[in-house]
Design a protein around this motif. Structure first.
Motif, PDB file in Angstrom:
ATOM      1  N   LEU A 119      -5.107   5.475  -3.098  1.00 29.09           N
ATOM      2  CA  LEU A 119      -6.385   5.298  -2.413  1.00 29.09           C
ATOM      3  C   LEU A 119      -7.469   6.056  -3.167  1.00 29.09           C
ATOM      4  O   LEU A 119      -8.580   5.576  -3.345  1.00 29.09           O
ATOM      5  N   ALA A 128     -12.201   7.127   3.816  1.00 30.58           N
ATOM      6  CA  ALA A 128     -11.205   6.662   2.843  1.00 30.58           C
ATOM      7  C   ALA A 128     -10.057   7.671   2.869  1.00 30.58           C
ATOM      8  O   ALA A 128     -10.258   8.842   2.520  1.00 30.58           O
ATOM      9  N   THR A 169      -7.370  -2.485   4.310  1.00 31.96           N
ATOM     10  CA  THR A 169      -6.474  -1.951   3.286  1.00 31.96           C
ATOM     11  C   THR A 169      -6.843  -2.512   1.923  1.00 31.96           C
ATOM     12  O   THR A 169      -7.520  -3.532   1.811  1.00 31.96           O
ATOM     13  N   THR A 228      -7.683  12.923   1.066  1.00 31.51           N
ATOM     14  CA  THR A 228      -6.493  12.506   0.324  1.00 31.51           C
ATOM     15  C   THR A 228      -5.550  13.686   0.099  1.00 31.51           C
ATOM     16  O   THR A 228      -5.954  14.851   0.139  1.00 31.51           O
ATOM     17  N   THR A 268      -7.778   2.349   3.495  1.00 28.66           N
ATOM     18  CA  THR A 268      -6.590   3.035   2.979  1.00 28.66           C
ATOM     19  C   THR A 268      -5.836   2.136   2.011  1.00 28.66           C
ATOM     20  O   THR A 268      -5.999   0.911   1.995  1.00 28.66           O
ATOM     21  N   SER A 269      -5.030   2.752   1.186  1.00 33.92           N
ATOM     22  CA  SER A 269      -4.103   2.076   0.286  1.00 33.92           C
ATOM     23  C   SER A 269      -3.007   3.084  -0.025  1.00 33.92           C
ATOM     24  O   SER A 269      -3.099   4.254   0.391  1.00 33.92           O
ATOM     25  N   GLN A 270      -1.969   2.667  -0.757  1.00 40.19           N
ATOM     26  CA  GLN A 270      -0.907   3.621  -1.062  1.00 40.19           C
ATOM     27  C   GLN A 270      -0.014   3.121  -2.188  1.00 40.19           C
ATOM     28  O   GLN A 270      -0.011   1.946  -2.541  1.00 40.19           O
ATOM     29  N   SER A 295     -13.904  11.134   2.065  1.00 41.42           N
ATOM     30  CA  SER A 295     -12.597  10.911   1.440  1.00 41.42           C
ATOM     31  C   SER A 295     -11.653  12.045   1.832  1.00 41.42           C
ATOM     32  O   SER A 295     -11.987  13.224   1.672  1.00 41.42           O
TER      33      SER A 295
END
Length: 692
Positions: free
Chosen positions: A471, A465, A582, A493, A537-539, A491
């Motif tokens: 995220l 992740a 995503t 980040t 992933t995301s954002q 993870s």
């Protein structure tokens, strides 16, 4: 606490006794008037009635404090042959602590009644730090804390400059005493000049959001005033001079005032501060310190009675005005009438405090000039700190025994008597990656992976992740899935840094976020080396981008560049034969939901927002569509129908204006599981989403 000029922080001056405002024994009305100018421009700036550079008033005060305190120390040394440190510190305690302790106590009480419960723990912590005179370092740490962004400004934020000056008062007499042992004014001046040069160099070469608050990047301003005191102590401005020299002296004083005035309108909240323009303000103040007494000079304006009276109450005026500003701004920006009310009430409270607290405390005979004065001051500080502790530990609602969150059959709620998390704990309800310090800071380029090993065999699925805090908000959900399916979850980040080819801008003034670019390169290498079974992933969708070295100011052009940056990463993963999925952006709210709920526990509908208004400028969905990447969309579970409700199933949905609480994210696990199963191809479902 949030708290930063994240946006523009307030400033607090200190107002030494009139006996300290002379070269020898005479009262310098021009200095007292300059103090009035500084306090008024800050007051007008914070009430949104004045020029954009009004926050520079604190820099004027720093120079004045350095000048007055150093002059006081030198005169004592010349008179007695030594500097009495206990006596000096006791005078500072008697002069400063009674008024500041009063404002701390009243502000804590007002916060309990008028400010959101979600802010109470932070304000309580600020009260303790302010009472101990280290709040500037607390604010410096929070100014780069991604979790603090978007929070209401602290009503005690303005104590940061008072903290710097108190630290100065502790250290500076020791330094002056040591330098004067050489019995050479040149040695003393040289030592102060070295301190000033080192601090100024740090301020200009290590600029970051922290440097606004830190002592070592501000001490040069106080040292500049000290240099004036050392240079002019034995050479007061001569008055019996030729007409041309008198005109020059007066002109130089006016030039100093003009420099400060020009900076007020040139400086913006986005200007690097302290920075090159700060030098202009400091130099202007130094000119007034030297030439303010000149005939027909600035004293003709600054030394008038209304100005000197404002100078007298300036310390209390700084203390009172900012808490009032914060209270009035809790429901939005100040209107002009509200700004005028705040300014007027601040002046009244300042005058009352000056005459009823400051002056009686300074002249009181019940405490001795040394040890008893310090003890009395510390007692008042401890009382203020205790009020902060009580505020930090207070509660608005209790947590329910079994919060349902997204699994509630009827999501809408009108009132809240029990919430998970309670609003005052929402900022800390952010998941294990923050508690385990696995999130790379803004400055860091190093990867800080968090491993959650739920594997049940050597061939356990490995899931990465990666991305920013948007995220990161989903990691609690992914942990639940990891437990269910036996993942080895990793993870990785970084604050404000998406998994993207984007060249991001950040800060005031905006500069390229180079550590994000470097971090991304290392992350790509780590993913390519590990070759996980799945990357998620995301954002965030509202970053400021640059292209070919230029900041993109057109919103749509900026959005397209963000889409391109994410799409490039997704295509790269595809070329490496590494599966990716995503997570669709969660809607962004208009305000901090924890704050809003704190103030509307009896009417939660006041905090609900239209779903569509929070889904503008989307990036993840379009980048996923362009690259044919599976996407998990849980918008309908975060926002039911057309509204985004602040509370669902006794669970607070957001911890600020765009991050989910970890508690609510966990409640979304079964729905995430369902969407993920639908999004992945059958082979990957069998490999990643099959129980042993």
């Amino acid at each position: 606490m949030k708290r930063a000029p994240r946006d523009e922080p307030p400033e607090t001056p200190q107002s030494p006794d009139r006996t300290q405002t002379a070269h020898a024994a005479s009262f310098r009305g021009d200095i007292q008037g300059l103090r009035a100018v500084a306090v008024l421009v800050v007051l007008l700036y914070h009430t949104e009635l004045g020029p954009s550079g009004g926050f520079l008033g604190v820099d004027v005060f720093f120079v004045l404090s350095g000048f007055l305190i150093t002059g006081l120390l030198i005169r004592e040394h010349e008179k007695t042959g030594r500097i009495s440190l206990p006596r000096f510190w006791a005078r500072r305690a008697r002069r400063l602590i009674p008024a500041s302790a009063l404002v701390l106590l009243v502000t804590c009480l007002a916060a309990r009644w008028y400010l959101p419960a979600s802010q109470w723990p932070s304000i309580g912590g600020d009260a303790i730090a302010a009472a101990g005179y280290f709040v500037n370092w607390r604010l410096a740490a929070e100014s780069v804390d991604y979790l603090a962004e978007g929070s209401l400004a602290s009503p005690l934020q303005h104590f940061w400059s008072l903290a710097i000056e108190e630290q100065f008062y502790v250290v500076w007499p020791l330094l002056i005493s040591a330098l004067l042992l050489a019995r050479s004014r040149k040695v003393a001046v040289g030592g102060i000049a070295v301190v000033a040069a080192a601090s100024l160099t740090l301020a200009l070469t290590t600029y970051s959001p922290q440097t606004y608050f830190t002592t070592h990047t501000r001490i040069w301003e106080l040292a500049a005033g000290a240099l004036c005191a050392m240079a002019f102590a034995r050479r007061p401005l001569p008055q019996d001079v030729s007409k041309s020299q008198a005109a020059l002296n007066a002109g130089l004083g006016w030039a100093g005032l003009a420099a400060i005035g020009a900076a007020l309108f040139v400086v913006r909240p986005t200007t690097m501060w302290p920075g090159p323009l700060t030098v202009l303000v400091v130099a202007g103040t130094m000119l007034i310190l030297r030439y303010g007494e000149a005939a027909y000079g600035v004293r003709t304006v600054l030394a008038r009675k209304p100005m000197t009276w404002i100078g007298d109450i300036s310390y209390s005026l700084y203390l009172w005005h900012w808490p009032l500003v914060v209270i009035f701004k809790v429901d939005g920006e100040l209107t002009v009438p509200e700004g005028l009310i705040v300014a007027g009430v601040s002046i009244v409270l300042a005058a009352l405090t000056y005459y009823l607290v400051e002056q009686p405390a300074r002249k009181a005979r019940f405490w001795a000039p040394s040890s008893l004065g310090i003890a009395g001051g510390l007692t008042l500080a401890l009382i203020a700190a205790g009020s902060g502790t009580a505020l930090a530990n207070s509660k608005s609602v209790e947590a329910p025994e079994r919060p349902l969150g997204a699994t509630a059959a009827v999501p809408e709620q009108e009132t809240a008597t029990a919430l998970a998390p309670p609003p005052e704990e929402a900022k800390e309800d952010n998941g294990d990656i923050y508690k385990r310090d696995c999130v790379s800071s803004y400055e860091s380029t190093a990867l800080r992976p968090c491993e959650f090993d739920y594997s049940r065999g050597a061939d356990a699925p490995v899931v990465y992740a990666v991305g920013d805090s948007k995220l990161g908000q989903w990691v609690p959900t992914l942990q639940e899935l990891g437990r269910k399916y036996g993942w080895k979850l990793v993870s990785i980040t970084k604050s404000g840094c998406p998994f993207s080819d984007l060249r991001r801008m950040r800060g005031n003034p905006a500069t390229e976020y180079t550590s994000c670019t470097e971090w991304n390169q290392q992350l790509l290498q780590a993913v390519e080396t590990a070759r996980p079974d799945l990357v998620i992933t995301s954002q965030f969708q509202f970053y400021q981008a640059s292209k070919d070295g230029q900041e993109l100011t057109d919103p749509e052009e900026n959005r397209q560049e963000m889409i391109r940056g994410l799409a490039q990463r997704l295509e790269l993963l595809k070329s490496l034969d590494i599966p990716a999925v995503t997570i669709y952006e969660t809607p962004r709210m208009k305000e901090d939901i924890a704050d809003c709920v704190s103030m509307h526990l009896d009417d939660l509908s006041a905090c609900a927002r239209p779903r569509d208004s929070g889904l503008k400028g989307l990036v993840v969905g379009e980048a996923s569509e362009q690259t044919d990447t599976p996407v998990v969309d849980l918008t309908e579970k975060v926002c039911a129908a057309d509204l985004c409700n602040p509370v669902i199933g006794d669970v607070l949905v957001y911890r600020d204006d765009h991050h989910l609480t970890a508690t609510f994210a966990r409640s979304l696990t079964p729905f995430f599981d369902e969407k993920l199963t639908q999004a992945l191809d059958p082979d990957l479902v069998f490999k990643v989403l099959t129980r042993d």
